[in-house]
Design an enzyme around this catalytic site. Structure first.
Site, PDB file in Angstrom:
ATOM      1  N   ARG A 189       0.868  -1.173   0.000  1.00 44.59           N
ATOM      2  CA  ARG A 189       0.000   0.000   0.000  1.00 44.59           C
ATOM      3  C   ARG A 189       0.905   1.223   0.000  1.00 44.59           C
ATOM      4  O   ARG A 189       2.039   1.176   0.508  1.00 44.59           O
ATOM      5  CB  ARG A 189      -0.898   0.016   1.239  1.00 44.59           C
ATOM      6  N   LYS A 197      -2.303  -1.911   7.567  1.00 45.12           N
ATOM      7  CA  LYS A 197      -3.733  -1.722   7.772  1.00 45.12           C
ATOM      8  C   LYS A 197      -4.241  -2.702   8.827  1.00 45.12           C
ATOM      9  O   LYS A 197      -3.907  -3.887   8.792  1.00 45.12           O
ATOM     10  CB  LYS A 197      -4.487  -1.947   6.453  1.00 45.12           C
ATOM     11  N   HIS A 208      -2.310   2.470  -6.033  1.00 45.92           N
ATOM     12  CA  HIS A 208      -2.867   1.235  -5.482  1.00 45.92           C
ATOM     13  C   HIS A 208      -3.068   0.183  -6.576  1.00 45.92           C
ATOM     14  O   HIS A 208      -3.122  -1.014  -6.276  1.00 45.92           O
ATOM     15  CB  HIS A 208      -4.198   1.522  -4.782  1.00 45.92           C
ATOM     16  N   ARG A 251      -0.495  -2.503  -6.585  1.00 42.83           N
ATOM     17  CA  ARG A 251      -0.766  -3.577  -5.613  1.00 42.83           C
ATOM     18  C   ARG A 251      -1.757  -4.582  -6.198  1.00 42.83           C
ATOM     19  O   ARG A 251      -1.560  -5.792  -6.111  1.00 42.83           O
ATOM     20  CB  ARG A 251      -1.299  -2.962  -4.324  1.00 42.83           C
ATOM     21  N   HIS A 309      -4.289  -9.483   3.902  1.00 45.85           N
ATOM     22  CA  HIS A 309      -5.745  -9.500   3.992  1.00 45.85           C
ATOM     23  C   HIS A 309      -6.190 -10.391   5.151  1.00 45.85           C
ATOM     24  O   HIS A 309      -5.692 -11.506   5.296  1.00 45.85           O
ATOM     25  CB  HIS A 309      -6.360 -10.040   2.696  1.00 45.85           C
ATOM     26  N   TYR A 358      -9.433 -11.022  -7.019  1.00 46.28           N
ATOM     27  CA  TYR A 358      -8.473 -11.086  -8.125  1.00 46.28           C
ATOM     28  C   TYR A 358      -8.735 -12.264  -9.061  1.00 46.28           C
ATOM     29  O   TYR A 358      -8.234 -12.284 -10.177  1.00 46.28           O
ATOM     30  CB  TYR A 358      -7.040 -11.124  -7.571  1.00 46.28           C
TER      31      TYR A 358
END
Length: 354
Positions: free
Chosen positions: A208, A233, A298, A301, A324, A333
């Site tokens: 990120r 995050k 982003h 990524r 994640h 994805y």
């Protein structure tokens, strides 16, 4: 400003343009290079609400409106926001989230003329305003509702009175993906070694933008070929891969710049490069590479994850590299990879190529 209209001018900025377009009756005057808003109560109130969180120089004639919209209980708002920040800190939110939530509550209180407590119907009215009049995204409105719920529960001590307030259904948008050829074009278009190193790391490790700017020299583990992401995050630490090509670029950069603490220091002493600076670097690179897709930093990524999936990397490993919490987040994805879609043959091809 004249009796019929108000002139609004600012240096071009996408966010400010979006805001001014939310004011009813506004129009652009090319010859004066400014926006024009009708000089009436409704338009003025709308204008003030839209720019409530921006540094604005208002005409003195608008002072009565500003007082009614913003200053009549300014001390209480500031006190409320201070209480909110304290509660958000205790909960453990990041500085970025705290800033966003405080902005939501400031806009919420301003919209309701600084009325601190509203019934559920009043909150629903505000949600409708964000959707219908301001045409904000579902994500934005969801975040606003989260901020209001915390405000009611932790600052006003009203408990979960808004618990059953419905949330906007999450939009199912697919990320814009850059092809490997496009990624190469973007990286090749950058000549500055520091800028090149930033983009190399961002793509090669799926970082990120907030993670890449906060990297420290010690976070690069060249022996194990890993990058240590600290407090990403969700305030989670993780490791991700260190590319050999990216490491070579970093070593070249380090010989020139000799960073000591932050890997990519900013202009001020003991500070890291701002996220906005990296966004500008990426935007300029896309312009030079003639990339016309609607992409941001982003997107590197997203492209990292998609390209790994296309190479056959297990989705669970990609989830771990990206940090994640849920596999459902990573599964998006699978909808944008070419590996599976390219295997499907169009019925038109089958009909006409027999």
């Amino acid at each position: 400003m004249n009796d019929r209209e108000i002139h609004v001018s600012f240096e071009y900025n996408d966010e400010l343009v979006k805001k001014i377009k939310k004011v009813e009756g506004r129009r652009w005057q090319p010859h004066k290079k400014c926006w024009v808003v009708p000089n009436n109560v409704k338009s003025i109130n709308s204008l003030i609400r839209v720019f409530v969180n921006d540094n604005v120089s208002w005409d003195k004639s608008l002072n009565p409106f500003i007082k009614n919209n913003n200053d009549s209980n300014l001390l209480d708002i500031n006190s409320t926001l201070s209480q909110l920040e304290k509660q958000l800190t205790l909960i453990g939110y990041s500085s970025k989230t705290k800033k966003a939530y405080k902005g939501h509550i400031r806009r919420f209180l301003t919209f309701n003329n600084n009325t601190k407590v509203l019934e559920k119907e009043g909150v629903e009215k505000y949600m409708y305003y964000l959707f219908n009049e301001q045409q904000n995204s579902h994500t934005f409105v969801n975040q606003a509702l989260s901020a209001i719920k915390i405000y009611y529960e932790y600052v006003l001590k009203k408990g979960k009175v808004l618990y059953d307030l419905p949330r906007p259904k999450r939009e199912k948008k697919l990320p814009n993906i850059l092809s490997q050829k496009e990624v190469i074009s973007i990286l090749d278009s950058v000549s500055n070694t520091k800028h090149k190193s930033i983009l190399f790391l961002t793509y090669s490790a799926g970082l990120r933008v907030g993670e890449v700017v906060r990297l420290k020299v010690d976070d690069i583990d060249s022996d194990r070929m890993l990058i240590h992401i600290r407090q990403g995050k969700g305030r989670k630490d993780r490791y991700t891969i260190l590319s050999e090509v990216a490491l070579d670029m970093l070593r070249k950069y380090a010989r020139i710049e000799r960073p000591e603490n932050w890997l990519f220091p900013g202009g001020k002493d003991n500070s890291f490069l701002t996220e906005r600076s990296v966004q500008k670097i990426f935007a300029n690179a896309c312009k030079k590479a003639k990339i016309n897709k609607n992409v941001s930093v982003h997107s590197l990524r997203h492209s990292f994850a998609t390209h790994l999936l296309e190479q056959g990397t297990d989705l669970r490993y990609i989830q771990e590299l990206l940090g994640h919490s849920s596999s459902k987040t990573t599964e998006i994805y699978t909808y944008v990879t070419e590996a599976n879609i390219s295997k499907i043959k169009s019925p038109l091809d089958r009909l006409l190529t027999r």
